[in-house]
Design a protein around this motif. Structure first.
Motif, short mmCIF file in Angstrom:
data_model
loop_
_atom_site.label_atom_id
_atom_site.label_comp_id
_atom_site.label_asym_id
_atom_site.label_seq_id
_atom_site.Cartn_x
_atom_site.Cartn_y
_atom_site.Cartn_z
N ARG A 173 43.52 61.53 21.50
CA ARG A 173 43.39 62.01 22.87
C ARG A 173 41.93 62.18 23.29
O ARG A 173 41.57 61.93 24.43
CB ARG A 173 44.12 63.32 23.00
CG ARG A 173 43.99 63.97 24.35
CD ARG A 173 44.84 65.16 24.41
NE ARG A 173 46.21 64.68 24.61
CZ ARG A 173 47.07 65.26 25.41
NH1 ARG A 173 46.73 66.35 26.02
NH2 ARG A 173 48.27 64.77 25.56
N ASN A 174 41.08 62.59 22.37
CA ASN A 174 39.68 62.86 22.72
C ASN A 174 38.86 61.59 22.93
O ASN A 174 37.73 61.68 23.39
CB ASN A 174 39.03 63.72 21.65
CG ASN A 174 39.59 65.12 21.65
OD1 ASN A 174 40.03 65.62 22.68
ND2 ASN A 174 39.61 65.76 20.50
N ARG A 193 40.94 57.42 32.68
CA ARG A 193 42.26 57.33 32.05
C ARG A 193 43.21 56.55 32.95
O ARG A 193 43.99 55.71 32.48
CB ARG A 193 42.79 58.73 31.80
CG ARG A 193 44.19 58.74 31.26
CD ARG A 193 44.74 60.13 31.18
NE ARG A 193 44.23 60.78 30.01
CZ ARG A 193 44.56 62.01 29.65
NH1 ARG A 193 45.38 62.71 30.39
NH2 ARG A 193 44.07 62.54 28.56
N TYR A 230 46.73 56.60 22.23
CA TYR A 230 45.67 57.27 22.99
C TYR A 230 46.09 58.59 23.63
O TYR A 230 45.24 59.39 23.97
CB TYR A 230 45.09 56.34 24.04
CG TYR A 230 44.22 55.28 23.42
CD1 TYR A 230 42.99 55.61 22.89
CD2 TYR A 230 44.63 53.97 23.34
CE1 TYR A 230 42.18 54.66 22.30
CE2 TYR A 230 43.83 53.01 22.77
CZ TYR A 230 42.61 53.36 22.25
OH TYR A 230 41.81 52.42 21.66
N GLU A 231 47.34 58.84 23.84
CA GLU A 231 47.75 60.11 24.42
C GLU A 231 48.11 61.13 23.35
O GLU A 231 47.89 62.33 23.54
CB GLU A 231 48.96 59.92 25.35
CG GLU A 231 48.66 59.12 26.59
CD GLU A 231 47.81 59.86 27.60
OE1 GLU A 231 47.79 61.09 27.60
OE2 GLU A 231 47.14 59.17 28.39
N LEU A 232 48.65 60.68 22.23
CA LEU A 232 49.07 61.62 21.20
C LEU A 232 48.08 61.71 20.04
O LEU A 232 47.73 62.80 19.61
CB LEU A 232 50.46 61.23 20.67
CG LEU A 232 51.59 61.27 21.69
CD1 LEU A 232 52.89 60.87 21.04
CD2 LEU A 232 51.71 62.65 22.30
N ARG A 233 47.64 60.56 19.54
CA ARG A 233 46.84 60.59 18.32
C ARG A 233 45.35 60.74 18.58
O ARG A 233 44.69 61.56 17.96
CB ARG A 233 47.10 59.31 17.51
CG ARG A 233 46.40 59.34 16.19
CD ARG A 233 47.06 58.49 15.19
NE ARG A 233 46.39 58.68 13.92
CZ ARG A 233 46.05 57.72 13.12
NH1 ARG A 233 46.35 56.48 13.44
NH2 ARG A 233 45.43 57.96 12.00
N TYR A 267 39.36 59.42 25.13
CA TYR A 267 39.24 59.17 26.57
C TYR A 267 37.87 59.60 27.08
O TYR A 267 37.35 59.04 28.03
CB TYR A 267 40.32 59.91 27.35
CG TYR A 267 41.65 59.20 27.39
CD1 TYR A 267 41.75 57.90 27.88
CD2 TYR A 267 42.81 59.83 26.97
CE1 TYR A 267 42.96 57.25 27.94
CE2 TYR A 267 44.03 59.19 27.02
CZ TYR A 267 44.10 57.90 27.50
OH TYR A 267 45.30 57.26 27.56
N TRP A 294 45.22 53.05 32.04
CA TRP A 294 46.67 52.93 32.14
C TRP A 294 47.08 51.80 33.09
O TRP A 294 47.99 51.03 32.79
CB TRP A 294 47.30 54.24 32.60
CG TRP A 294 47.68 55.13 31.47
CD1 TRP A 294 47.05 56.26 31.07
CD2 TRP A 294 48.78 54.93 30.58
NE1 TRP A 294 47.69 56.77 29.98
CE2 TRP A 294 48.76 55.99 29.66
CE3 TRP A 294 49.78 53.98 30.47
CZ2 TRP A 294 49.70 56.11 28.64
CZ3 TRP A 294 50.71 54.09 29.47
CH2 TRP A 294 50.67 55.15 28.56
#
Length: 92
Positions: A58-59, A71, A53-56, A61, A75
């Motif tokens: 991301r949108n 977000r 979810y942060e690298l691949r 969120y 987490w």
């Protein structure tokens, strides 16, 4: 409330299946025990959350934010879930 739970289910389907599989594979290589599985799950779930979810994606969120899930909440829920599973497996 039910809508938020179904959105959380969508979020965690992408995380839990790879986290459980990776934890089981690592656990079998370390010597299978419930404590080892909990420790591996504690490490893999937040790492997979970051990678997915942060690298691949991301949108994505923004999708969850439209339903009221920030977000930070996602987490915190991920870390709480991994700590909960680790705590439960320590007592088995």
């Amino acid at each position: 409330m039910i809508k938020k739970l179904s959105i959380l289910r969508i979020f965690y389907v992408r995380l839990l299946i790879p986290a459980v599989i990776a934890s089981l594979l690592m656990c079998f290589s370390l010597g299978f025990s419930a404590g080892n599985f909990g420790l591996c799950f504690l490490l893999f779930l937040p790492c997979l959350h970051f990678l997915i979810y942060e690298l691949r994606f991301r949108n994505e969120y923004y999708f969850y934010a439209n339903f009221g899930l920030s977000r930070l909440f996602l987490w915190i829920f991920t870390c709480s879930l991994s700590i909960l599973v680790n705590s439960i497996t320590k007592f088995l």
